[in-house]
Design a protein around this motif. Sequence first.
Motif, PDB file in Angstrom:
ATOM      1  N   GLU A  31      55.118  73.043  30.807  1.00  9.68           N
ATOM      2  CA  GLU A  31      55.111  72.209  32.017  1.00  9.68           C
ATOM      3  C   GLU A  31      56.071  72.746  33.064  1.00  9.68           C
ATOM      4  O   GLU A  31      55.792  72.676  34.268  1.00  9.68           O
ATOM      5  CB  GLU A  31      55.499  70.763  31.669  1.00  9.68           C
ATOM      6  CG  GLU A  31      54.416  69.976  30.983  1.00  9.68           C
ATOM      7  CD  GLU A  31      54.892  68.576  30.622  1.00  9.68           C
ATOM      8  OE1 GLU A  31      55.627  67.958  31.425  1.00  9.68           O
ATOM      9  OE2 GLU A  31      54.536  68.125  29.520  1.00  9.68           O
ATOM     10  N   GLN A  32      57.205  73.286  32.638  1.00 12.95           N
ATOM     11  CA  GLN A  32      58.175  73.852  33.570  1.00 12.95           C
ATOM     12  C   GLN A  32      57.519  74.944  34.405  1.00 12.95           C
ATOM     13  O   GLN A  32      57.688  74.993  35.620  1.00 12.95           O
ATOM     14  CB  GLN A  32      59.387  74.406  32.821  1.00 12.95           C
ATOM     15  CG  GLN A  32      60.340  75.214  33.684  1.00 12.95           C
ATOM     16  CD  GLN A  32      60.954  74.420  34.830  1.00 12.95           C
ATOM     17  OE1 GLN A  32      61.165  73.219  34.703  1.00 12.95           O
ATOM     18  NE2 GLN A  32      61.230  75.075  35.935  1.00 12.95           N
ATOM     19  N   ALA A  33      56.777  75.801  33.765  1.00 13.24           N
ATOM     20  CA  ALA A  33      56.099  76.889  34.484  1.00 13.24           C
ATOM     21  C   ALA A  33      55.067  76.325  35.458  1.00 13.24           C
ATOM     22  O   ALA A  33      54.980  76.766  36.610  1.00 13.24           O
ATOM     23  CB  ALA A  33      55.436  77.846  33.493  1.00 13.24           C
ATOM     24  N   ARG A  34      54.295  75.337  35.015  1.00 16.35           N
ATOM     25  CA  ARG A  34      53.257  74.769  35.888  1.00 16.35           C
ATOM     26  C   ARG A  34      53.850  74.012  37.077  1.00 16.35           C
ATOM     27  O   ARG A  34      53.256  73.971  38.140  1.00 16.35           O
ATOM     28  CB  ARG A  34      52.336  73.850  35.086  1.00 16.35           C
ATOM     29  CG  ARG A  34      51.325  74.608  34.241  1.00 16.35           C
ATOM     30  CD  ARG A  34      50.309  73.688  33.612  1.00 16.35           C
ATOM     31  NE  ARG A  34      50.909  72.674  32.761  1.00 16.35           N
ATOM     32  CZ  ARG A  34      51.330  72.881  31.524  1.00 16.35           C
ATOM     33  NH1 ARG A  34      51.234  74.059  30.983  1.00 16.35           N
ATOM     34  NH2 ARG A  34      51.858  71.907  30.820  1.00 16.35           N
ATOM     35  N   LYS A  35      55.016  73.407  36.907  1.00 18.45           N
ATOM     36  CA  LYS A  35      55.648  72.642  37.982  1.00 18.45           C
ATOM     37  C   LYS A  35      56.561  73.500  38.857  1.00 18.45           C
ATOM     38  O   LYS A  35      57.142  73.006  39.815  1.00 18.45           O
ATOM     39  CB  LYS A  35      56.459  71.489  37.387  1.00 18.45           C
ATOM     40  CG  LYS A  35      55.609  70.416  36.750  1.00 18.45           C
ATOM     41  CD  LYS A  35      56.488  69.338  36.154  1.00 18.45           C
ATOM     42  CE  LYS A  35      55.662  68.253  35.508  1.00 18.45           C
ATOM     43  NZ  LYS A  35      56.509  67.236  34.877  1.00 18.45           N
ATOM     44  N   SER A  36      56.684  74.764  38.545  1.00 23.02           N
ATOM     45  CA  SER A  36      57.637  75.643  39.215  1.00 23.02           C
ATOM     46  C   SER A  36      57.266  75.984  40.647  1.00 23.02           C
ATOM     47  O   SER A  36      58.110  76.429  41.409  1.00 23.02           O
ATOM     48  CB  SER A  36      57.781  76.942  38.427  1.00 23.02           C
ATOM     49  OG  SER A  36      56.589  77.714  38.545  1.00 23.02           O
ATOM     50  N   GLY A  37      56.011  75.834  40.996  1.00 22.33           N
ATOM     51  CA  GLY A  37      55.554  76.252  42.317  1.00 22.33           C
ATOM     52  C   GLY A  37      54.867  77.599  42.290  1.00 22.33           C
ATOM     53  O   GLY A  37      54.290  78.035  43.288  1.00 22.33           O
ATOM     54  N   LEU A  38      54.914  78.296  41.145  1.00 22.46           N
ATOM     55  CA  LEU A  38      54.159  79.546  41.012  1.00 22.46           C
ATOM     56  C   LEU A  38      52.668  79.226  41.073  1.00 22.46           C
ATOM     57  O   LEU A  38      52.229  78.176  40.604  1.00 22.46           O
ATOM     58  CB  LEU A  38      54.498  80.247  39.695  1.00 22.46           C
ATOM     59  CG  LEU A  38      55.911  80.794  39.581  1.00 22.46           C
ATOM     60  CD1 LEU A  38      56.198  81.256  38.156  1.00 22.46           C
ATOM     61  CD2 LEU A  38      56.135  81.933  40.569  1.00 22.46           C
ATOM     62  N   GLU A  39      51.915  80.125  41.638  1.00 28.47           N
ATOM     63  CA  GLU A  39      50.484  79.919  41.814  1.00 28.47           C
ATOM     64  C   GLU A  39      49.776  79.775  40.461  1.00 28.47           C
ATOM     65  O   GLU A  39      50.024  80.546  39.535  1.00 28.47           O
ATOM     66  CB  GLU A  39      49.863  81.103  42.570  1.00 28.47           C
ATOM     67  CG  GLU A  39      50.508  81.397  43.906  1.00 28.47           C
ATOM     68  CD  GLU A  39      51.674  82.398  43.835  1.00 28.47           C
ATOM     69  OE1 GLU A  39      52.456  82.360  42.858  1.00 28.47           O
ATOM     70  OE2 GLU A  39      51.795  83.209  44.763  1.00 28.47           O
ATOM     71  N   ASP A  40      48.861  78.793  40.379  1.00 27.79           N
ATOM     72  CA  ASP A  40      48.131  78.551  39.130  1.00 27.79           C
ATOM     73  C   ASP A  40      47.354  79.788  38.683  1.00 27.79           C
ATOM     74  O   ASP A  40      47.369  80.132  37.499  1.00 27.79           O
ATOM     75  CB  ASP A  40      47.163  77.373  39.279  1.00 27.79           C
ATOM     76  CG  ASP A  40      47.872  76.029  39.382  1.00 27.79           C
ATOM     77  OD1 ASP A  40      49.046  75.932  38.953  1.00 27.79           O
ATOM     78  OD2 ASP A  40      47.258  75.079  39.891  1.00 27.79           O
TER      79      ASP A  40
END
Length: 165
Positions: A31-40
Amino acid sequence: MTAHMKTPGFGRLNYAAVSPGALQAMMKLGEQARKSGLEDILLELLNLRASQLNGCGFCIDMHTKELRAAGVSEQKLYLLSVWRETALYSPRERAALAWTEALTRLGEGGVPDDVYDEVRAQFNDGELVDLTVAINVINGWNRLNIAFHAEAGHYRVGSLKPKSA
């Protein structure tokens, strides 16, 4: 059926049933990676590339389907394993893919300076940490799925994404 017996989709062991706490910890880190703002799409590309390198059929099936559903071209999917040989990938994607490969194939020499320099040119400090965490997460999932023979071919798009609260 007990969790240690063969269950559909798990050739050896249903790790999710045996250790739900471990599964929750892995999900939380993801979840941290998905919520980081990095493009999906960037995250899915690195997930697919690491899974190709590790030979995780379950994850290759999953991330290929997710990328198709997100509108990524078949050509871009087919050429991912040889991304250096095509101009289909942006400089940011190329840096992330090089970083993914360096971390996934981490050897005695660590991460080469040229790969670090390339990724630093494309990602700020926070993004680089989040990108690195995302790569660690997919490598962890690959190792769980490979170790316990998670069966490839049955993934449905979106079925393993966390439900919104």
